[in-house]
Design a protein around this motif. Structure first.
Motif, short mmCIF file in Angstrom:
data_model
loop_
_atom_site.label_atom_id
_atom_site.label_comp_id
_atom_site.label_asym_id
_atom_site.label_seq_id
_atom_site.Cartn_x
_atom_site.Cartn_y
_atom_site.Cartn_z
N THR A 50 0.85 -1.19 0.00
CA THR A 50 0.00 0.00 0.00
C THR A 50 0.89 1.24 0.00
O THR A 50 1.77 1.37 0.85
CB THR A 50 -0.91 0.02 1.24
N HIS A 51 0.65 2.15 -0.95
CA HIS A 51 1.45 3.37 -1.05
C HIS A 51 0.64 4.56 -0.54
O HIS A 51 -0.49 4.78 -0.98
CB HIS A 51 1.84 3.63 -2.51
N VAL A 52 1.21 5.30 0.38
CA VAL A 52 0.61 6.54 0.86
C VAL A 52 1.53 7.67 0.43
O VAL A 52 2.65 7.81 0.92
CB VAL A 52 0.43 6.54 2.39
N PHE A 53 1.06 8.47 -0.52
CA PHE A 53 1.87 9.54 -1.11
C PHE A 53 1.61 10.84 -0.36
O PHE A 53 0.47 11.31 -0.30
CB PHE A 53 1.51 9.69 -2.59
N ILE A 54 2.65 11.42 0.23
CA ILE A 54 2.52 12.69 0.94
C ILE A 54 3.06 13.80 0.04
O ILE A 54 4.27 13.89 -0.18
CB ILE A 54 3.28 12.66 2.28
N PRO A 55 2.19 14.65 -0.50
CA PRO A 55 2.66 15.69 -1.44
C PRO A 55 3.48 16.75 -0.72
O PRO A 55 3.45 16.87 0.50
CB PRO A 55 1.36 16.27 -1.98
N TYR A 56 4.20 17.54 -1.52
CA TYR A 56 5.11 18.53 -0.97
C TYR A 56 4.95 19.84 -1.71
O TYR A 56 5.18 19.90 -2.91
CB TYR A 56 6.55 18.02 -1.09
N CYS A 57 4.55 20.86 -0.98
CA CYS A 57 4.42 22.18 -1.60
C CYS A 57 4.74 23.29 -0.60
O CYS A 57 4.37 24.43 -0.79
CB CYS A 57 3.00 22.37 -2.13
N THR A 58 5.46 22.94 0.48
CA THR A 58 5.57 23.83 1.64
C THR A 58 6.97 24.37 1.89
O THR A 58 7.16 25.22 2.75
CB THR A 58 5.09 23.10 2.91
N GLY A 59 7.98 23.86 1.18
CA GLY A 59 9.33 24.40 1.29
C GLY A 59 10.00 24.22 2.62
O GLY A 59 10.92 24.97 2.97
N PHE A 84 4.37 19.85 8.34
CA PHE A 84 3.98 19.03 9.50
C PHE A 84 2.50 18.70 9.45
O PHE A 84 2.08 17.57 9.72
CB PHE A 84 4.30 19.77 10.80
N ILE A 85 1.67 19.68 9.09
CA ILE A 85 0.23 19.47 9.04
C ILE A 85 -0.11 18.45 7.95
O ILE A 85 -0.94 17.55 8.15
CB ILE A 85 -0.50 20.80 8.79
N ASN A 86 0.51 18.59 6.78
CA ASN A 86 0.24 17.66 5.68
C ASN A 86 0.63 16.23 6.05
O ASN A 86 -0.12 15.28 5.82
CB ASN A 86 0.99 18.09 4.43
N ALA A 87 1.83 16.06 6.60
CA ALA A 87 2.29 14.72 6.97
C ALA A 87 1.43 14.14 8.08
O ALA A 87 1.12 12.94 8.07
CB ALA A 87 3.76 14.77 7.38
N SER A 88 1.05 14.96 9.05
CA SER A 88 0.19 14.49 10.14
C SER A 88 -1.14 13.99 9.60
O SER A 88 -1.69 12.98 10.06
CB SER A 88 -0.06 15.60 11.15
N SER A 89 -1.68 14.70 8.60
CA SER A 89 -2.94 14.28 7.98
C SER A 89 -2.79 12.92 7.33
O SER A 89 -3.67 12.06 7.45
CB SER A 89 -3.37 15.33 6.95
N ALA A 90 -1.68 12.71 6.63
CA ALA A 90 -1.45 11.42 5.97
C ALA A 90 -1.32 10.30 7.00
O ALA A 90 -1.86 9.19 6.80
CB ALA A 90 -0.21 11.49 5.10
N ILE A 91 -0.61 10.56 8.09
CA ILE A 91 -0.46 9.54 9.13
C ILE A 91 -1.81 9.25 9.78
O ILE A 91 -2.12 8.10 10.12
CB ILE A 91 0.59 9.99 10.17
N GLY A 92 -2.64 10.28 9.94
CA GLY A 92 -3.98 10.05 10.45
C GLY A 92 -4.78 9.12 9.54
O GLY A 92 -5.52 8.24 10.02
N TRP A 93 -4.63 9.29 8.23
CA TRP A 93 -5.31 8.40 7.28
C TRP A 93 -4.81 6.96 7.45
O TRP A 93 -5.60 6.01 7.44
CB TRP A 93 -5.06 8.86 5.85
N ILE A 94 -3.50 6.82 7.62
CA ILE A 94 -2.93 5.48 7.80
C ILE A 94 -3.53 4.81 9.04
O ILE A 94 -3.94 3.65 9.01
CB ILE A 94 -1.40 5.57 7.92
N GLU A 95 -3.57 5.56 10.13
CA GLU A 95 -4.09 4.98 11.38
C GLU A 95 -5.56 4.57 11.24
O GLU A 95 -6.00 3.58 11.83
CB GLU A 95 -3.93 6.00 12.51
#
Length: 295
Positions: A50-59, A84-95
């Motif tokens: 399963t791939h969880v792609f965390i996009p990057y646009c925040t520098g 941090f907010i974007n990655a936290s959201s992705a980890i929340g989806w994983i959980e």
């Protein structure tokens, strides 16, 4: 994804060094079918994961939580450092969607590589019964003495760093005392049964460029010496860390066909990662007789 900005000068050209528009990343994510994203390639060790792609646009190398105003007068502009907010959201989806995964690999290239080491600690803490592999592609962290002082206040990294590890709690320590290899060593100590790793080419043109943007002196060879010293710092401390150093100056392998073609000393990168993620004790790889390199 790659690119970062941290002051008036670098953020004034943000659009040239990282993509600020999430829609472009969303479009690309839907079109990825190379490297680790090629689910139809039998040579891909992650084809059926399963791939969880965390996009990057925040520098902010996936670490930030700040809205920062740069420039002055009529030239003021704002960057949303919200990695941090974007990655936290992705980890929340994983959980919420993946119950007790057997194995987890946290990886990324360039800025994503820096993100991978900090966020791997979060996954190791949240999933103590899972085997977690951290793999950083082309993010050695060879920086100037002032870089953390310049970037951390702009990005607001306090929430991203794993504060449950005392040596990385930014309320207790002075981040100016940290090098990236310290972060690796501290996380490796905390989670001795998990695996941390890095891939770099010997003269990575993009990492050399950013080192020079940070006012680093000495050009290619200075960065190369710094990178190899950093790898040795971690290897000498952390028995659960592995390094793969390849020839050339290419930047990032996991996102395209170089994932399958990159090799060093007869070892393909893809085979090295496959062996590592199936639990083999892989050797460290350092390209021998690489042209143009002198220690």
């Amino acid at each position: 994804g790659g690119g970062a900005c941290w002051d008036d000068i670098t953020c004034s050209v943000a659009g040239a060094i990282f993509i600020e528009d999430i829609e472009n990343t969303r479009y690309l994510a839907g079109d990825y079918n190379q490297g680790i994203y090629d689910h139809d390639n039998p040579d891909n060790p992650f084809a059926d994961w399963t791939h969880v792609f965390i996009p990057y646009c925040t520098g902010d190398v996936h670490w930030g939580n700040a809205v920062k105003e740069y420039g002055s007068g009529d030239n003021k502009f704002t960057i949303n450092h919200k990695g941090f907010i974007n990655a936290s959201s992705a980890i929340g989806w994983i959980e919420n969607n993946l119950d007790k995964p057997e194995k987890i690999t946290v990886t990324g290239c360039s800025a994503g590589g820096y993100g991978s080491i900090v966020w791997s600690a979060w996954m190791m803490e949240k999933y103590p019964e899972s085997q977690v592999f951290q793999f950083s592609d082309s993010a050695a962290g060879i920086i100037t003495d002032s870089f953390f002082a310049d970037s951390f206040p702009s990005w607001g990294v306090d929430q991203a760093f794993p504060s449950w590890i005392p040596e990385l709690d930014l309320d207790r320590i002075d981040y100016l005392d940290l090098e990236l290899y310290d972060v690796y060593n501290i996380i490796a100590d905390r989670y001795p049964d998990q695996v941390l790793s890095q891939y770099n080419t010997l003269f990575d043109k993009t990492q050399v460029y950013y080192y020079q943007v940070m006012n680093g002196a000495g050009g290619d060879n200075a960065w190369t010496l710094g990178m190899t010293d950093s790898m040795n710092q971690i290897l000498g401390h952390a028995p659960n860390f592995r390094s793969f150093i390849g020839p050339g100056d290419e930047h990032c392998a996991i996102v395209d066909e170089r994932f399958y073609t990159a090799e060093s000393n007869g070892m393909r990168l893809v085979d090295w990662i496959r062996n590592m993620t199936r639990g083999d004790d892989v050797d460290n790889v350092f390209c021998q007789d690489c042209e143009g390199f002198q220690e």
